[in-house]
Scaffold this active site. Sequence first.
Site, PDB file in Angstrom:
ATOM      1  N   VAL A  77       0.859  -1.184   0.000  1.00 40.53           N
ATOM      2  CA  VAL A  77       0.000   0.000   0.000  1.00 40.53           C
ATOM      3  C   VAL A  77       0.895   1.233   0.000  1.00 40.53           C
ATOM      4  O   VAL A  77       1.815   1.340   0.828  1.00 40.53           O
ATOM      5  CB  VAL A  77      -0.909  -0.017   1.246  1.00 40.53           C
ATOM      6  CG1 VAL A  77      -1.713   1.258   1.368  1.00 40.53           C
ATOM      7  CG2 VAL A  77      -1.824  -1.243   1.222  1.00 40.53           C
ATOM      8  N   CYS A  78       0.652   2.163  -0.912  1.00 44.10           N
ATOM      9  CA  CYS A  78       1.453   3.387  -1.001  1.00 44.10           C
ATOM     10  C   CYS A  78       1.283   4.222   0.264  1.00 44.10           C
ATOM     11  O   CYS A  78       0.168   4.557   0.659  1.00 44.10           O
ATOM     12  CB  CYS A  78       1.024   4.197  -2.214  1.00 44.10           C
ATOM     13  SG  CYS A  78       1.847   5.805  -2.321  1.00 44.10           S
ATOM     14  N   VAL A  79       2.383   4.583   0.894  1.00 44.96           N
ATOM     15  CA  VAL A  79       2.356   5.301   2.164  1.00 44.96           C
ATOM     16  C   VAL A  79       1.687   6.664   2.032  1.00 44.96           C
ATOM     17  O   VAL A  79       0.849   7.031   2.869  1.00 44.96           O
ATOM     18  CB  VAL A  79       3.771   5.415   2.785  1.00 44.96           C
ATOM     19  CG1 VAL A  79       4.720   6.202   1.908  1.00 44.96           C
ATOM     20  CG2 VAL A  79       3.697   6.005   4.179  1.00 44.96           C
TER      21      VAL A  79
END
Length: 119
Positions: A77-79
């Site tokens: 998941v992209c931070v």
Amino acid sequence: MKFGILVNEGPFTHQASDSAYQFAKAALEKGHEVWRVFFYHDGVNNGNKLSEPQADDRNLVKLWSELAAEHNVDLVVCVAAALRRGIKDDVLAPGFRISGLGQLIEAGIVGDRLVVFGD
């Protein structure tokens, strides 16, 4: 063939997440490798364990978690996108992890193909 997958849409607002899941599942069943699935933009909502779909709807968060556990798929998941949507480590479903865009770049480099689902 080794696939990287990019999912840009959430599990309840767009067909992209379901299509990505079906693609990954079919690829694995055919003997291909799904090396990493990167969730970006609203796609980060696929990793939110707090979501509760209706009883007659598929639980894509759970399905992604099960796929990761069964086939050792890296779910990232992209931070930045996650933090914008209030998603932190404590609300991630099993099998998901938070990391940066470098993981997306690596998926494109390591994989034979990077398949994109959603705008």
